[in-house]
Design an enzyme around this catalytic site. Structure first.
Site, PDB file in Angstrom:
ATOM      1  N   SER A   1      97.011 -22.403 -11.783  1.00 39.75           N
ATOM      2  CA  SER A   1      97.377 -22.413 -10.364  1.00 39.75           C
ATOM      3  C   SER A   1      97.197 -21.013  -9.791  1.00 39.75           C
ATOM      4  CB  SER A   1      98.842 -22.790 -10.178  1.00 39.75           C
ATOM      5  OG  SER A   1      99.086 -24.069 -10.675  1.00 39.75           O
TER       6      SER A   1
ATOM      7  N   ARG B   1     108.696 -19.832 -10.864  1.00 39.55           N
ATOM      8  CA  ARG B   1     107.631 -18.875 -11.201  1.00 39.55           C
ATOM      9  C   ARG B   1     108.075 -17.417 -10.989  1.00 39.55           C
ATOM     10  NH1 ARG B   1     105.725 -23.177 -12.636  1.00 39.55           N
ATOM     11  NH2 ARG B   1     103.518 -23.754 -12.561  1.00 39.55           N
TER      12      ARG B   1
ATOM     13  N   GLU C   1     100.083 -16.845  -7.032  1.00 39.34           N
ATOM     14  CA  GLU C   1     100.843 -16.801  -8.281  1.00 39.34           C
ATOM     15  C   GLU C   1     100.196 -15.773  -9.222  1.00 39.34           C
ATOM     16  OE1 GLU C   1     101.158 -20.495 -10.523  1.00 39.34           O
ATOM     17  OE2 GLU C   1     101.986 -19.356 -12.181  1.00 39.34           O
TER      18      GLU C   1
HETATM   19  N1  EPU Z   1      97.365 -32.817  -4.927  1.00 37.79           N
HETATM   20  C1  EPU Z   1      96.332 -33.136  -4.073  1.00 37.79           C
HETATM   21  N2  EPU Z   1      95.127 -32.505  -4.217  1.00 37.79           N
HETATM   22  C2  EPU Z   1      94.924 -31.586  -5.185  1.00 37.79           C
HETATM   23  C3  EPU Z   1      95.988 -31.241  -6.057  1.00 37.79           C
HETATM   24  C4  EPU Z   1      97.219 -31.868  -5.908  1.00 37.79           C
HETATM   25  O1  EPU Z   1      96.475 -33.963  -3.180  1.00 37.79           O
HETATM   26  O2  EPU Z   1      93.798 -31.071  -5.276  1.00 37.79           O
HETATM   27  C5  EPU Z   1      98.661 -33.527  -4.814  1.00 37.79           C
HETATM   28  C6  EPU Z   1      98.878 -34.480  -5.970  1.00 37.79           C
HETATM   29  O3  EPU Z   1      98.276 -35.727  -5.748  1.00 37.79           O
HETATM   30  C7  EPU Z   1     100.394 -34.574  -6.027  1.00 37.79           C
HETATM   31  C8  EPU Z   1     100.824 -33.163  -5.611  1.00 37.79           C
HETATM   32  O4  EPU Z   1      99.722 -32.596  -4.919  1.00 37.79           O
HETATM   33  O5  EPU Z   1     100.861 -35.476  -5.074  1.00 37.79           O
HETATM   34  C9  EPU Z   1     101.268 -32.296  -6.787  1.00 37.79           C
HETATM   35  O6  EPU Z   1     100.184 -32.132  -7.701  1.00 37.79           O
HETATM   36  P1  EPU Z   1     100.406 -31.854  -9.279  1.00 37.79           P
HETATM   37  O7  EPU Z   1     101.322 -32.851  -9.862  1.00 37.79           O
HETATM   38  O8  EPU Z   1      99.056 -31.695  -9.901  1.00 37.79           O
HETATM   39  O9  EPU Z   1     101.207 -30.496  -9.341  1.00 37.79           O
HETATM   40  P2  EPU Z   1     101.120 -29.127  -8.535  1.00 37.79           P
HETATM   41  O10 EPU Z   1     102.361 -28.979  -7.740  1.00 37.79           O
HETATM   42  O11 EPU Z   1      99.832 -29.012  -7.814  1.00 37.79           O
HETATM   43  C10 EPU Z   1     102.414 -27.720 -10.347  1.00 37.79           C
HETATM   44  C11 EPU Z   1     102.211 -26.444 -11.135  1.00 37.79           C
HETATM   45  C12 EPU Z   1     101.252 -26.655 -12.287  1.00 37.79           C
HETATM   46  C13 EPU Z   1     101.835 -27.742 -13.192  1.00 37.79           C
HETATM   47  C14 EPU Z   1     102.027 -29.026 -12.356  1.00 37.79           C
HETATM   48  C15 EPU Z   1     102.724 -30.110 -13.130  1.00 37.79           C
HETATM   49  C16 EPU Z   1     102.592 -24.648  -9.538  1.00 37.79           C
HETATM   50  C17 EPU Z   1     101.995 -23.511  -8.783  1.00 37.79           C
HETATM   51  N3  EPU Z   1     101.735 -25.384 -10.267  1.00 37.79           N
HETATM   52  O12 EPU Z   1     101.145 -28.056  -9.755  1.00 37.79           O
HETATM   53  O13 EPU Z   1     101.211 -25.429 -13.030  1.00 37.79           O
HETATM   54  O14 EPU Z   1     100.975 -28.005 -14.283  1.00 37.79           O
HETATM   55  O15 EPU Z   1     102.868 -28.741 -11.215  1.00 37.79           O
HETATM   56  O16 EPU Z   1     104.063 -29.763 -13.317  1.00 37.79           O
HETATM   57  O17 EPU Z   1     103.797 -24.859  -9.466  1.00 37.79           O
HETATM   58  C18 EPU Z   1     100.041 -23.401 -13.432  1.00 37.79           C
HETATM   59  O18 EPU Z   1     101.067 -22.811 -13.099  1.00 37.79           O
HETATM   60  O19 EPU Z   1      98.996 -22.781 -13.778  1.00 37.79           O
HETATM   61  C19 EPU Z   1      99.991 -24.853 -13.372  1.00 37.79           C
HETATM   62  C20 EPU Z   1      98.891 -25.540 -13.624  1.00 37.79           C
END
Ligand code: EPU
Length: 336
Positions: free
Chosen positions: A235, A163, A331
């Site tokens: 995010s 990012r 972010e």
């Molecule tokens: N999780 C929770 N509770 C929540 C959200 C997530 O327990 O409310 C857990 C999930 O179960 C999983 C882990 O956290 O084990 C990761 O969650 P997820 O796969 O949804 O991805 P993220 O790391 O929360 C990042 C990006 C997203 C992108 C997804 C998929 C960042 C800041 N965000 O989210 O990007 O879509 O991975 O690659 O890196 C964005 O930048 O606007 C965005 C949506």
């Protein structure tokens, strides 16, 4: 063509749905327009916006908001395996992804359904489902705000990381991006290792560009609010990166904590999980909360001001720091 407006409402230019006004709003549809405008010696306060999907206005903007409406996509070079696609910075991001998938060009399909415009993909290094836009970016063309000089940044000059890019560091606020050139594959290979992507693609009939795009769209739709219905900036926080020893101590205390080891020896934690554990899904503020399916997304529950969002975000950061000793960084770009 240049469009110029005074005392301009930014409501339709931020996906958070925050009401704010700019003294002046200037939109360009060509490089010549921008060079002409800047060449006349504009030296006031200015800020460049894209699709407004990563912004939070906390006040009216006392200056000029610049927006690129440069359109067009053109193959500028190709061989048997790869092509270079030069895209105007004002093109809608998902329209670009849809077009490349239709053409059978691989690379961007995992980045389907992300709100925003092409210019911002190079600033934010947008990423999802195991792919970051920066991996595909061969060149970024800009006009420097201080003297209207046209500049080119090749892939390595952009210093892409999670990012992050040079446009958020040494070159922050200094350029308006006019075109981004992506290197796409004519013989796509697929990246399906993130989460349940592989399983979803399998259910759709196997790995094709169209199926990967469809699977990603479905996953995002289930987890993330549509900006048409609920105000948010995707995010709100970045996933925090901590040293391996810190991660090890945390997982001993919280065995269910998701952790993603990075090649540099550090470990990426999930901000969404940390925020959910602090109870924010159940305890929203009056106008602001987190999304029920993804706690990393701060939402406008209706009538929120930028200040309400910032106050809520500060409370979230403080709670995560207190419970886990981990610092969350935003972010979203805060303006005003
Ligand atoms: N999780 C929770 N509770 C929540 C959200 C997530 O327990 O409310 C857990 C999930 O179960 C999983 C882990 O956290 O084990 C990761 O969650 P997820 O796969 O949804 O991805 P993220 O790391 O929360 C990042 C990006 C997203 C992108 C997804 C998929 C960042 C800041 N965000 O989210 O990007 O879509 O991975 O690659 O890196 C964005 O930048 O606007 C965005 C949506």
């Amino acid at each position: 063509m240049i469009k110029q407006f005074n005392r301009y409402s930014l409501l339709s230019h931020n996906t958070f749905g925050i009401e704010a006004t700019a003294n002046q709003f200037v939109e360009f549809s060509s490089v010549d327009d921008i060079v002409g405008f800047l060449g006349e010696g504009y030296d006031g306060r200015s800020f460049v916006i894209g699709g407004g999907s990563n912004l939070l206005f906390v006040n009216d903007y006392n200056g000029t908001i610049l927006h690129s409406a440069i359109m067009g996509m053109q193959v500028v070079e190709e061989d048997d395996n790869y092509l270079l696609l030069r895209v105007g910075s004002g093109v809608n991001w998902d329209a670009l992804v849809a077009y490349t998938v239709e053409q059978g060009w691989g690379g961007l399909e995992n980045l389907s359904a992300i709100p925003g415009e092409v210019g911002a993909s190079a600033v934010q290094n947008v990423g999802a489902y195991g792919v970051e836009a920066g991996e595909l970016i061969a060149k970024v063309e800009t006009v420097r705000l201080s003297d209207a000089l046209c500049q080119e940044f090749l892939h390595d000059d952009c210093c892409f990381s999670y990012r992050h890019s040079i446009f958020k560091a040494a070159e922050k606020g200094k350029h308006i991006i006019t075109h981004v050139t992506y290197r796409l594959s004519k013989n796509p290979t697929f990246k399906l290792t993130y989460g349940n992507l592989s399983e979803k693609v399998g259910l759709l009939g196997g790995a094709t560009l169209a199926n990967v795009r469809k699977a990603v769209c479905e996953i995002r739709e289930a987890k993330l609010p549509s900006p048409d219905r609920i105000g948010s900036a995707g995010s709100f926080f970045m996933n925090p990166i901590v040293p391996a020893e810190v991660a090890e101590a945390l997982v001993k205390e919280y065995p269910a904590m998701p952790q993603y080891p990075l090649t540099c020896g550090n470990v990426k934690l999930s901000a969404g999980w940390l925020i959910e554990q602090c109870g924010w899904k159940e305890t929203p503020h009056e106008h602001v909360g987190v999304y029920k399916h993804q706690a990393l997304v701060v939402i406008n529950r209706g009538g929120a001001t930028g200040r309400d969002v910032l106050d809520f975000a500060s409370a979230v950061v403080a709670s995560v720091k207190e419970k886990f000793g981990v610092e969350l960084n935003m972010e979203v770009n805060v303006i005003g």
